[in-house]
Design a protein around this motif. Structure first.
Motif, mmCIF file in Angstrom:
data_model
loop_
_atom_site.group_PDB
_atom_site.id
_atom_site.type_symbol
_atom_site.label_atom_id
_atom_site.label_comp_id
_atom_site.label_asym_id
_atom_site.label_seq_id
_atom_site.Cartn_x
_atom_site.Cartn_y
_atom_site.Cartn_z
ATOM 1 N N THR A 198 8.296 34.231 18.750
ATOM 2 C CA THR A 198 9.090 33.096 18.299
ATOM 3 C C THR A 198 10.403 33.506 17.643
ATOM 4 N N ASP A 199 11.419 32.728 17.960
ATOM 5 C CA ASP A 199 12.686 32.835 17.239
ATOM 6 C C ASP A 199 12.396 32.348 15.829
ATOM 7 N N PHE A 227 8.445 38.101 15.751
ATOM 8 C CA PHE A 227 9.625 37.287 15.521
ATOM 9 C C PHE A 227 10.822 37.921 16.222
ATOM 10 N N ILE A 228 11.716 37.072 16.705
ATOM 11 C CA ILE A 228 13.002 37.539 17.199
ATOM 12 C C ILE A 228 14.075 36.781 16.431
ATOM 13 N N THR A 229 15.083 37.508 15.986
ATOM 14 C CA THR A 229 16.128 36.861 15.191
ATOM 15 C C THR A 229 17.425 37.648 15.250
ATOM 16 N N GLY A 230 18.505 36.940 15.041
ATOM 17 C CA GLY A 230 19.813 37.571 14.965
ATOM 18 C C GLY A 230 20.346 37.598 13.545
ATOM 19 N N ALA A 261 19.903 39.064 9.762
ATOM 20 C CA ALA A 261 19.270 40.117 8.963
ATOM 21 C C ALA A 261 18.553 39.555 7.736
ATOM 22 N N ALA A 262 19.150 38.596 7.055
ATOM 23 C CA ALA A 262 18.526 38.031 5.859
ATOM 24 C C ALA A 262 17.216 37.332 6.206
ATOM 25 N N VAL A 263 17.181 36.709 7.354
ATOM 26 C CA VAL A 263 15.976 36.010 7.795
ATOM 27 C C VAL A 263 14.872 37.014 8.126
ATOM 28 N N THR A 264 15.257 38.191 8.594
ATOM 29 C CA THR A 264 14.289 39.244 8.894
ATOM 30 C C THR A 264 13.506 39.619 7.640
ATOM 31 N N LEU A 265 14.191 39.733 6.514
ATOM 32 C CA LEU A 265 13.531 40.057 5.252
ATOM 33 C C LEU A 265 12.559 38.960 4.852
ATOM 34 N N LYS A 266 12.966 37.716 5.013
ATOM 35 C CA LYS A 266 12.110 36.575 4.685
ATOM 36 C C LYS A 266 10.847 36.589 5.547
ATOM 37 N N ALA A 267 11.003 36.876 6.832
ATOM 38 C CA ALA A 267 9.863 36.916 7.750
ATOM 39 C C ALA A 267 8.908 38.030 7.366
ATOM 40 N N GLY A 268 9.449 39.181 6.996
ATOM 41 C CA GLY A 268 8.615 40.315 6.614
ATOM 42 C C GLY A 268 7.788 40.037 5.374
ATOM 43 N N LEU A 302 11.817 41.737 15.854
ATOM 44 C CA LEU A 302 12.769 42.350 16.770
ATOM 45 C C LEU A 302 14.114 41.675 16.538
ATOM 46 N N SER A 303 15.116 42.455 16.138
ATOM 47 C CA SER A 303 16.423 41.894 15.805
ATOM 48 C C SER A 303 17.324 41.842 17.027
ATOM 49 N N LYS A 304 18.016 40.711 17.178
ATOM 50 C CA LYS A 304 19.009 40.542 18.246
ATOM 51 C C LYS A 304 20.279 41.263 17.814
ATOM 52 N N PRO A 305 21.021 41.818 18.706
ATOM 53 C CA PRO A 305 20.742 41.894 20.137
ATOM 54 C C PRO A 305 19.761 43.031 20.432
ATOM 55 N N PHE A 306 18.943 42.857 21.440
ATOM 56 C CA PHE A 306 18.029 43.901 21.870
ATOM 57 C C PHE A 306 18.023 43.920 23.391
ATOM 58 N N HIS A 307 17.645 45.036 23.935
ATOM 59 C CA HIS A 307 17.549 45.171 25.385
ATOM 60 C C HIS A 307 16.175 44.659 25.801
#
Length: 135
Positions: A61-62, A88-91, A93-100, A109-114
């Motif tokens: 999920t985004d 989770f997928i997100t672009g 960075a601050a939201v990544t910390l919240k998710a963690g 997984l942070s955008k952009p990614f291959h």
């Protein structure tokens, strides 16, 4: 590695919640090409009824979506299906910390990614392909 050398991932079902149509189609197509069964929806509120009715192995999920963000979706999905894995997928960075903090067992997984990075992470989660052989 030949596709025949991989553990068959077709039995692994992924629910993809991504509000961006192009990204949703892009991710679904990549995962399906790798042999995963993908059901894709455009928002968290569309994903919840599916989680209630069907068995999925992974919620991909985004985080930032309208109506219900991915973190709330993952938390509610975890109440319904405690064994459901989350990525989770997100672009943002601050939201990544919240998710963690909200779901420490989830992968982010942070955008952009291959696309190969996404498939490799999913393979790793389910020990498919070369990652199964490393055990």
């Amino acid at each position: 590695m030949l596709a025949a050398d991989r553990k068959d991932p077709r039995m692994i079902r992924i629910l993809l919640a991504e509000d961006d149509q192009v990204m949703r189609e892009y991710l679904a197509r990549a995962l399906e090409k790798s042999g995963y069964a993908v059901t894709a929806v455009d928002r968290g509120t569309a994903a919840l009824p599916l989680i209630e009715e069907e068995e999925f192995d992974l919620l991909l999920t985004d985080i930032v979506m309208p109506e219900m963000d991915g973190i709330e979706l993952a938390q509610r999905a975890g109440e319904l299906r405690p064994k459901l894995r989350v990525m989770f997928i997100t672009g943002f960075a601050a939201v990544t910390l919240k998710a963690g903090k909200a779901m420490p067992q989830a992968r982010v997984l942070s955008k952009p990614f291959h696309l190969r990075d996404l498939v490799m992470e999913v393979d790793r989660m389910f020990e498919v392909g070369e990652f199964e052989e490393l055990r």
